[in-house]
Design a protein around this motif. Sequence first.
Motif, PDB file in Angstrom:
ATOM      1  N   ALA A 419      37.552  93.075  84.425  1.00  0.00           N
ATOM      2  CA  ALA A 419      36.091  93.197  84.425  1.00  0.00           C
ATOM      3  C   ALA A 419      35.703  93.505  85.870  1.00  0.00           C
ATOM      4  CB  ALA A 419      35.425  91.914  83.928  1.00  0.00           C
ATOM      5  N   PRO A 420      36.135  94.668  86.386  1.00  0.00           N
ATOM      6  CA  PRO A 420      36.119  94.896  87.832  1.00  0.00           C
ATOM      7  C   PRO A 420      34.740  95.223  88.381  1.00  0.00           C
ATOM      8  CG  PRO A 420      36.912  96.869  86.730  1.00  0.00           C
ATOM      9  CD  PRO A 420      36.732  95.806  85.667  1.00  0.00           C
ATOM     10  N   THR A 421      34.528  94.839  89.623  1.00  0.00           N
ATOM     11  CA  THR A 421      33.375  95.272  90.404  1.00  0.00           C
ATOM     12  C   THR A 421      33.827  95.968  91.684  1.00  0.00           C
ATOM     13  OG1 THR A 421      33.216  93.152  91.574  1.00  0.00           O
ATOM     14  CG2 THR A 421      31.971  93.381  89.513  1.00  0.00           C
ATOM     15  N   ALA A 422      35.142  96.119  91.842  1.00  0.00           N
ATOM     16  CA  ALA A 422      35.717  96.737  93.031  1.00  0.00           C
ATOM     17  C   ALA A 422      37.145  97.148  92.712  1.00  0.00           C
ATOM     18  CB  ALA A 422      35.696  95.759  94.208  1.00  0.00           C
ATOM     19  N   THR A 423      37.702  97.976  93.561  1.00  0.00           N
ATOM     20  CA  THR A 423      39.126  98.274  93.493  1.00  0.00           C
ATOM     21  C   THR A 423      39.856  97.294  94.389  1.00  0.00           C
ATOM     22  OG1 THR A 423      38.763 100.622  93.077  1.00  0.00           O
ATOM     23  CG2 THR A 423      40.917  99.980  93.947  1.00  0.00           C
ATOM     24  N   ASN A 424      40.644  96.428  93.790  1.00  0.00           N
ATOM     25  CA  ASN A 424      41.484  95.495  94.526  1.00  0.00           C
ATOM     26  C   ASN A 424      42.945  95.874  94.287  1.00  0.00           C
ATOM     27  OD1 ASN A 424      39.707  93.223  95.661  1.00  0.00           O
ATOM     28  ND2 ASN A 424      38.991  93.348  93.542  1.00  0.00           N
ATOM     29  N   ASP A 425      43.727  95.884  95.364  1.00  0.00           N
ATOM     30  CA  ASP A 425      45.142  96.185  95.196  1.00  0.00           C
ATOM     31  C   ASP A 425      45.951  95.465  96.257  1.00  0.00           C
ATOM     32  OD1 ASP A 425      45.231  97.754  97.608  1.00  0.00           O
ATOM     33  OD2 ASP A 425      44.486  99.486  96.511  1.00  0.00           O
ATOM     34  N   GLY A 426      47.255  95.642  96.204  1.00  0.00           N
ATOM     35  CA  GLY A 426      48.148  94.950  97.122  1.00  0.00           C
ATOM     36  C   GLY A 426      48.714  95.822  98.208  1.00  0.00           C
ATOM     37  N   GLU A 427      48.112  96.997  98.445  1.00  0.00           N
ATOM     38  CA  GLU A 427      48.674  97.955  99.394  1.00  0.00           C
ATOM     39  C   GLU A 427      47.721  98.212 100.552  1.00  0.00           C
ATOM     40  OE1 GLU A 427      51.010 101.257  97.578  1.00  0.00           O
ATOM     41  OE2 GLU A 427      49.920 100.666  95.761  1.00  0.00           O
ATOM     42  N   LEU A 451      28.979 100.553  84.324  1.00  0.00           N
ATOM     43  CA  LEU A 451      29.909  99.620  83.683  1.00  0.00           C
ATOM     44  C   LEU A 451      29.188  98.439  83.032  1.00  0.00           C
ATOM     45  CD1 LEU A 451      32.737  99.455  86.401  1.00  0.00           C
ATOM     46  CD2 LEU A 451      32.893 100.536  84.149  1.00  0.00           C
ATOM     47  N   TYR A 452      28.130  97.960  83.694  1.00  0.00           N
ATOM     48  CA  TYR A 452      27.451  96.733  83.254  1.00  0.00           C
ATOM     49  C   TYR A 452      25.939  96.981  83.295  1.00  0.00           C
ATOM     50  CZ  TYR A 452      32.054  95.291  84.885  1.00  0.00           C
ATOM     51  OH  TYR A 452      33.402  95.219  85.110  1.00  0.00           O
ATOM     52  N   ALA A 457      25.922  91.679  80.061  1.00  0.00           N
ATOM     53  CA  ALA A 457      27.105  92.486  79.737  1.00  0.00           C
ATOM     54  C   ALA A 457      28.255  92.153  80.678  1.00  0.00           C
ATOM     55  CB  ALA A 457      26.763  93.970  79.819  1.00  0.00           C
ATOM     56  N   TYR A 458      27.942  91.952  81.955  1.00  0.00           N
ATOM     57  CA  TYR A 458      28.991  91.594  82.909  1.00  0.00           C
ATOM     58  C   TYR A 458      29.544  90.203  82.620  1.00  0.00           C
ATOM     59  CZ  TYR A 458      31.291  90.220  87.222  1.00  0.00           C
ATOM     60  OH  TYR A 458      32.212  89.756  88.131  1.00  0.00           O
ATOM     61  N   VAL A 459      28.676  89.242  82.374  1.00  0.00           N
ATOM     62  CA  VAL A 459      29.135  87.880  82.097  1.00  0.00           C
ATOM     63  C   VAL A 459      29.999  87.859  80.836  1.00  0.00           C
ATOM     64  CG1 VAL A 459      28.416  85.523  81.521  1.00  0.00           C
ATOM     65  CG2 VAL A 459      27.195  86.812  83.300  1.00  0.00           C
ATOM     66  N   ARG A 460      29.600  88.614  79.809  1.00  0.00           N
ATOM     67  CA  ARG A 460      30.403  88.678  78.590  1.00  0.00           C
ATOM     68  C   ARG A 460      31.781  89.262  78.872  1.00  0.00           C
ATOM     69  NH1 ARG A 460      25.796  90.895  76.123  1.00  0.00           N
ATOM     70  NH2 ARG A 460      26.893  92.899  75.983  1.00  0.00           N
ATOM     71  N   ALA A 461      31.835  90.284  79.715  1.00  0.00           N
ATOM     72  CA  ALA A 461      33.125  90.905  80.035  1.00  0.00           C
ATOM     73  C   ALA A 461      34.028  89.911  80.769  1.00  0.00           C
ATOM     74  CB  ALA A 461      32.908  92.150  80.889  1.00  0.00           C
ATOM     75  N   VAL A 462      33.477  89.189  81.736  1.00  0.00           N
ATOM     76  CA  VAL A 462      34.265  88.197  82.473  1.00  0.00           C
ATOM     77  C   VAL A 462      34.721  87.086  81.536  1.00  0.00           C
ATOM     78  CG1 VAL A 462      34.172  86.437  84.273  1.00  0.00           C
ATOM     79  CG2 VAL A 462      33.205  88.703  84.691  1.00  0.00           C
ATOM     80  N   ARG A 463      33.816  86.642  80.674  1.00  0.00           N
ATOM     81  CA  ARG A 463      34.166  85.556  79.752  1.00  0.00           C
ATOM     82  C   ARG A 463      35.280  85.988  78.805  1.00  0.00           C
ATOM     83  NH1 ARG A 463      29.379  84.463  77.892  1.00  0.00           N
ATOM     84  NH2 ARG A 463      28.966  82.649  79.188  1.00  0.00           N
ATOM     85  N   SER A 464      35.234  87.231  78.336  1.00  0.00           N
ATOM     86  CA  SER A 464      36.254  87.721  77.411  1.00  0.00           C
ATOM     87  C   SER A 464      37.624  87.763  78.080  1.00  0.00           C
ATOM     88  CB  SER A 464      35.866  89.116  76.906  1.00  0.00           C
ATOM     89  OG  SER A 464      36.882  89.660  76.090  1.00  0.00           O
ATOM     90  N   VAL A 484      33.759  81.766  85.203  1.00  0.00           N
ATOM     91  CA  VAL A 484      32.571  82.173  84.459  1.00  0.00           C
ATOM     92  C   VAL A 484      31.308  81.763  85.211  1.00  0.00           C
ATOM     93  CG1 VAL A 484      31.283  81.855  82.314  1.00  0.00           C
ATOM     94  CG2 VAL A 484      33.752  82.212  82.251  1.00  0.00           C
ATOM     95  N   ARG A 485      31.300  80.592  85.829  1.00  0.00           N
ATOM     96  CA  ARG A 485      30.130  80.187  86.613  1.00  0.00           C
ATOM     97  C   ARG A 485      29.868  81.176  87.749  1.00  0.00           C
ATOM     98  NH1 ARG A 485      32.409  75.084  85.913  1.00  0.00           N
ATOM     99  NH2 ARG A 485      33.203  74.988  88.054  1.00  0.00           N
ATOM    100  N   ASP A 486      30.915  81.649  88.385  1.00  0.00           N
ATOM    101  CA  ASP A 486      30.746  82.639  89.443  1.00  0.00           C
ATOM    102  C   ASP A 486      30.098  83.916  88.904  1.00  0.00           C
ATOM    103  OD1 ASP A 486      31.803  80.993  91.352  1.00  0.00           O
ATOM    104  OD2 ASP A 486      33.774  81.952  91.396  1.00  0.00           O
ATOM    105  N   ALA A 487      30.538  84.349  87.730  1.00  0.00           N
ATOM    106  CA  ALA A 487      29.950  85.543  87.127  1.00  0.00           C
ATOM    107  C   ALA A 487      28.474  85.315  86.819  1.00  0.00           C
ATOM    108  CB  ALA A 487      30.711  85.926  85.871  1.00  0.00           C
TER     109      ALA A 487
END
Length: 501
Positions: A419-427, A451-452, A457-464, A484-487
């Motif tokens: 349920a992204p809000t950014a591109t996070n990666d390990g590189e 996206l949201y 809609a965003y909270v539902r995506a995070v909860r799912s 979920v509280r953070d979302a």
Amino acid sequence: MKRFLPKTKRRSLPVAVLGALTAATLLSTMASAAEPPAAPAAEQAPSTTDGGALAAAQVPVPTVTGPIPAAMPPGTDLTHNYPQLAAEPGFDLSRRGYVEEEYFFGGNATRYDTPPMADGVALSTGNPYQTRMIVRRPEDPAKFNGTVIVEWVNVTSGYNLDVHWQESRDYLTREGYAYVGVSAQRVGVQEPPYGLTAWSPGRYGALDVTAGGTITDDSLSYDIFSQAGQAVRTNPAVLGGLRPATVLAVGQSQSASRLALYYNSIQPLAQVYDGFMLFVGSGGPFRTDIPAKLMRISTETEAVLNRTPEQPDSGVLRTWEIAGASHVDYWFMMDRMLTAARDGLKPFSFACDRQPLSHVEVKSVLNAGYQHLVNWVRHDQQPPTAQPIRTTPTPTGNVIPRDENGLAFGGIRLSEVDAPTATNDGENSGQELCRLYGSHRPFTAEKLASLYPTHDAYVRAVRSVTNRNLQQGFVLAHDAGEIVRDAEASRVGTSNPRPVP
């Protein structure tokens, strides 16, 4: 961007408040998903087998001195007369019913060679040493859950970094674990300017893990770590009278790599530890004839830089990889910077080629890993298996294929990835340790809106996503509630989607 609430605030919320918010009320649309069974009472007998108990009995019992008095509060004494990286003021141990104490321990250690995939070879015995352990434990014996986490502290930066504690301290104190951080290596004990003897000569000047300067290759460190576990098992004073049922060995990165050697070569001889957790470390493959359970938890960074030859999960080995996560994550670094600055330790460089530090928070997966490991050791309940992060081998190393959002495929997928809000990666790349920091690139407001379209809609995506991870066993109910509280507290999907700075 998942900076909905400052992490120092989220991690320091009173336990009573958090505990009152149950998973049922926070995750109202989640399917029912039970956490792994709670650890049994501390009165349970140690889980070491008879053969293991015999081997452990042969490990010397060190002499333990302490607790060592300290100036209070940490950071106010210019001579550093307090434990290096003592618990930071923002994390009040006493409110959680915990005490922090430091002990010195020492004796004579065996010097070991650790041949690949084989028992260790004793090179010499009778080598004198003295070092330290830092203990954090429940003050009330009734709160102790019977498990002690013994961390081989990381010394990559020249000081004694207790990564497992800093990542999972909320969970460990909430669930009643005892924690012991062990300084086993020369760099952390005796190398200037941040090794203990240089950092505080008055407090630590008598410590020595080199047998008077005659052994400087850390070949004593394995037996020192065994003797630390032996002290935890046999000397009730170390834990304030608490008697452990289970003793787990843990390490991160550099120290996890040392524990990989320990597992293959020393554990068959000493059998002091009941289980192992290696976090973002290289090392392996691992022997399959050792009964002690072993969990490895890694990120995208390791999948690219130093993924060891794939070894299938087994009755004693489980490997998890966290998509979008980096070797060092944003939330951990924010806490680490506070204590490092307080203690005058090495500053950090973030001169990286991309915005550093993935915001995928690994602590929730680590916490689930601990609970599964305890139940695996005590009840032989197998932890869940996880898909690896998908990689493509090339002549120069592994490459991670990515979707249209720059996100990896496979792995354990937390809400920051699914349920992204950014591109996070390990590189990443750049100065010093940038290759370990990963990167974080927030989506534009237009992309977030596509996206949201609404906050719900965003909270539902995070909860799912979180519900799925809860059901699969990769997060625990308490952490799922926090996610979920953070979302819910974010502005994603509102007319002003950017979070408060």
